[in-house]
Design an enzyme around this catalytic site. Structure first.
Site, PDB file in Angstrom:
ATOM      1  N   ASP A   1       1.858   3.970   2.841  1.00 57.69           N
ATOM      2  CA  ASP A   1       0.817   4.810   2.234  1.00 57.69           C
ATOM      3  C   ASP A   1       1.430   5.986   1.446  1.00 57.69           C
ATOM      4  O   ASP A   1       1.596   5.877   0.227  1.00 57.69           O
ATOM      5  CB  ASP A   1      -0.159   5.301   3.303  1.00 57.69           C
ATOM      6  CG  ASP A   1      -1.539   5.645   2.777  1.00 57.69           C
ATOM      7  OD1 ASP A   1      -1.768   5.475   1.565  1.00 57.69           O
ATOM      8  OD2 ASP A   1      -2.405   6.081   3.566  1.00 57.69           O
ATOM      9  N   ASP A   2       1.726   7.081   2.127  1.00 60.90           N
ATOM     10  CA  ASP A   2       2.302   8.279   1.484  1.00 60.90           C
ATOM     11  C   ASP A   2       3.465   8.757   2.354  1.00 60.90           C
ATOM     12  O   ASP A   2       3.352   9.772   3.062  1.00 60.90           O
ATOM     13  CB  ASP A   2       1.239   9.379   1.382  1.00 60.90           C
ATOM     14  CG  ASP A   2       0.021   8.935   0.593  1.00 60.90           C
ATOM     15  OD1 ASP A   2       0.109   8.901  -0.639  1.00 60.90           O
ATOM     16  OD2 ASP A   2      -0.997   8.590   1.222  1.00 60.90           O
TER      17      ASP A   2
ATOM     18  N   HIS B   1       1.376   4.858  -2.414  1.00 63.28           N
ATOM     19  CA  HIS B   1       1.019   5.719  -3.556  1.00 63.28           C
ATOM     20  C   HIS B   1       2.301   6.387  -4.042  1.00 63.28           C
ATOM     21  O   HIS B   1       2.934   7.120  -3.271  1.00 63.28           O
ATOM     22  CB  HIS B   1       0.011   6.787  -3.120  1.00 63.28           C
ATOM     23  CG  HIS B   1      -1.243   6.214  -2.539  1.00 63.28           C
ATOM     24  ND1 HIS B   1      -2.403   6.048  -3.270  1.00 63.28           N
ATOM     25  CD2 HIS B   1      -1.520   5.754  -1.283  1.00 63.28           C
ATOM     26  CE1 HIS B   1      -3.343   5.527  -2.488  1.00 63.28           C
ATOM     27  NE2 HIS B   1      -2.834   5.330  -1.285  1.00 63.28           N
TER      28      HIS B   1
ATOM     29  N   HIS C   1      -9.538   1.157  -1.224  1.00 64.62           N
ATOM     30  CA  HIS C   1      -9.502   1.790   0.095  1.00 64.62           C
ATOM     31  C   HIS C   1     -10.926   1.707   0.663  1.00 64.62           C
ATOM     32  O   HIS C   1     -11.883   2.116  -0.004  1.00 64.62           O
ATOM     33  CB  HIS C   1      -9.106   3.258  -0.022  1.00 64.62           C
ATOM     34  CG  HIS C   1      -7.652   3.510  -0.288  1.00 64.62           C
ATOM     35  ND1 HIS C   1      -6.970   2.935  -1.326  1.00 64.62           N
ATOM     36  CD2 HIS C   1      -6.746   4.281   0.374  1.00 64.62           C
ATOM     37  CE1 HIS C   1      -5.706   3.348  -1.286  1.00 64.62           C
ATOM     38  NE2 HIS C   1      -5.543   4.172  -0.273  1.00 64.62           N
TER      39      HIS C   1
ATOM     40  N   GLU D   1     -11.293   3.481   5.902  1.00 67.61           N
ATOM     41  CA  GLU D   1     -10.263   4.398   6.423  1.00 67.61           C
ATOM     42  C   GLU D   1     -11.012   5.488   7.198  1.00 67.61           C
ATOM     43  O   GLU D   1     -10.840   5.623   8.408  1.00 67.61           O
ATOM     44  CB  GLU D   1      -9.442   4.989   5.267  1.00 67.61           C
ATOM     45  CG  GLU D   1      -8.334   5.942   5.708  1.00 67.61           C
ATOM     46  CD  GLU D   1      -7.596   6.589   4.514  1.00 67.61           C
ATOM     47  OE1 GLU D   1      -8.147   6.601   3.393  1.00 67.61           O
ATOM     48  OE2 GLU D   1      -6.461   7.099   4.722  1.00 67.61           O
TER      49      GLU D   1
ATOM     50  N   HIS E   1       0.868  -1.191   0.000  1.00 67.21           N
ATOM     51  CA  HIS E   1       0.000   0.000   0.000  1.00 67.21           C
ATOM     52  C   HIS E   1       0.896   1.230   0.000  1.00 67.21           C
ATOM     53  O   HIS E   1       1.352   1.682   1.051  1.00 67.21           O
ATOM     54  CB  HIS E   1      -0.919  -0.038   1.230  1.00 67.21           C
ATOM     55  CG  HIS E   1      -1.942   1.074   1.274  1.00 67.21           C
ATOM     56  ND1 HIS E   1      -3.124   0.974   1.965  1.00 67.21           N
ATOM     57  CD2 HIS E   1      -1.952   2.315   0.718  1.00 67.21           C
ATOM     58  CE1 HIS E   1      -3.803   2.098   1.843  1.00 67.21           C
ATOM     59  NE2 HIS E   1      -3.110   2.937   1.088  1.00 67.21           N
TER      60      HIS E   1
HETATM   61  N1  ADE Z   1      -4.539   8.828  -1.898  1.00 65.79           N
HETATM   62  C1  ADE Z   1      -3.292   8.827  -1.412  1.00 65.79           C
HETATM   63  N2  ADE Z   1      -3.282   8.387  -0.146  1.00 65.79           N
HETATM   64  C2  ADE Z   1      -4.565   8.093   0.178  1.00 65.79           C
HETATM   65  C3  ADE Z   1      -5.201   7.598   1.332  1.00 65.79           C
HETATM   66  N3  ADE Z   1      -4.545   7.271   2.453  1.00 65.79           N
HETATM   67  N4  ADE Z   1      -6.535   7.446   1.307  1.00 65.79           N
HETATM   68  C4  ADE Z   1      -7.230   7.755   0.214  1.00 65.79           C
HETATM   69  N5  ADE Z   1      -6.682   8.215  -0.896  1.00 65.79           N
HETATM   70  C5  ADE Z   1      -5.352   8.382  -0.920  1.00 65.79           C
HETATM   71 ZN    ZN Z   2      -3.676   4.834   0.547  1.00 63.66          ZN
END
Ligand code: ADE
Ligand code: ZN
Length: 337
Positions: free
Chosen positions: A278-279, A19, A197, A200, A17
């Site tokens: 994630d990011d 991005h 997703h 969340e 996971h």
């Molecule tokens: N796009 C990038 N990170 C995300 C996240 N955690 N949830 C939803 N969309 C995303």
């Molecule tokens: Zn994500």
């Protein structure tokens, strides 16, 4: 404690996971802005970092899409992806499944081919030069229409050999999986893997929809699934993987405190949880920092850490042959560490 953190550093693992646009570090953002003559609303790296304080998912997404505007050329997407793959390899990630958001770029007039070709070339080079394998998952932006997703899907089919699956990301609340049933049904029929997703910020119902309507192979996040006992039982029974992202959850106020992170309850319920970043450029840590934060907050044992790494390979979309090889590397590490 530090002993277990050293154990995490050496632990072979997969990331499921991630991005790619969320790996844009502030220094690269500035370098690309200069290269492409894009004006940023920040004067310095410190100013960017100061802006990274979020109360919810949408506040983050606004900055994430703004940051992505510096990505213009194929070389930009290549450089971004190489930087991530090197960083991941340093965390002993030996396989990764990368999300990308082509609609964040095509809406700005960037060609789909520019995006996917830059990312895919970096993945090929990293497999050869760094020994890290990777797959690519195209995410539809759920705040856009299903019509726009269908259009993106038809363009993506021209690059089908580069893409292993399709996912669903962006603003969750008010955009349930049901909105995208048709495009995911087409993707499934074409033999692609499906993720979404769900749970969340959105309710347990969205997780049910992802399972029943999109027929997902994994749930991304899934935190709020724990609010529904029947859902927990089903996820356990189906051994449905969850790609959990603790530092993301903390940054986006999905959890108030890592000590209350649902990973503990997920493991206790026998769910197939994995840990991911994630990011990472926005949330303050790559995958090993997520493992270490959870180890410290939840007192994870060596066996639990090993299980999380094993789950990461088990839940991946690689062939059974490659999976067996990666599991053997994990077993080799566990035998000597
Ligand atoms: N796009 C990038 N990170 C995300 C996240 N955690 N949830 C939803 N969309 C995303
Ligand atoms: Zn994500």
């Amino acid at each position: 404690m530090t002993e277990l953190h050293n154990f995490i550093d050496g632990l072979p693992k997969a990331e499921l996971h991630l991005h790619i646009e969320g790996t844009l570090e502030p220094d690269m953002m500035f370098a690309l802005a200069e290269r492409n003559r894009v004006v940023l609303p920040y004067a310095s790296v410190e100013e960017v970092q100061a802006a990274y304080s979020f109360s919810n998912l949408q506040e983050f997404l606004n900055l994430y899409y703004q940051g992505a505007q510096v990505l213009i050329t194929e070389q930009d997407f290549y450089d971004l992806t190489v930087a991530y793959l090197k960083r991941a390899r340093a965390d002993n990630v030996i396989h990764t499944e990368i999300f990308f958001d082509p609609q964040a770029h095509t809406v700005r007039g960037i060609n789909f081919d520019t995006v996917v070709n830059g990312i895919a070339r970096a993945m090929d080079d990293a497999e050869r030069d760094l020994g890290i394998s990777s797959e690519l998952i195209l995410c539809f932006l759920r705040h856009l229409s299903e019509e726009e997703a269908l259009e993106t899907f038809s363009i993506a089919l021209r690059h089908r050999e580069k893409i292993i699956g399709f996912g669903l990301d962006s603003s969750e609340k008010g955009h349930p999986p049901a909105k995208f049933q048709q495009v995911f049904s087409l993707a499934k029929d074409e033999g692609f893997r499906i993720v979404a997703h769900a749970g969340e910020e959105g309710p347990p119902d969205y997780v049910f929809e992802a399972l029943d309507l999109l027929k997902v192979d994994r749930i991304d996040h899934g935190n709020r699934a724990l609010e529904d006992a029947a859902l927990i039982e089903r996820l356990a029974h189906e051994a449905m993987p969850l790609t959990v992202c603790p530092l993301s959850n903390l940054s986006l106020a999905v959890v108030k405190d890592l000590a209350d992170h649902p990973l503990r309850r997920m493991l206790d319920a026998g769910l197939m949880a994995t840990l991911n970043s994630d990011d990472p450029a926005y949330f303050g840590g790559y995958v090993n920092q997520n493992y270490k934060a959870m180890q410290s907050a939840l007192n994870l044992t060596r066996d639990e850490l090993a299980l999380l790494a094993r789950n990461s390979f088990e839940a991946s979309f690689i062939s059974e042959g490659r999976k067996a090889k990666l599991m053997a590397r994990l077993d080799g590490y566990l035998a000597q560490a």
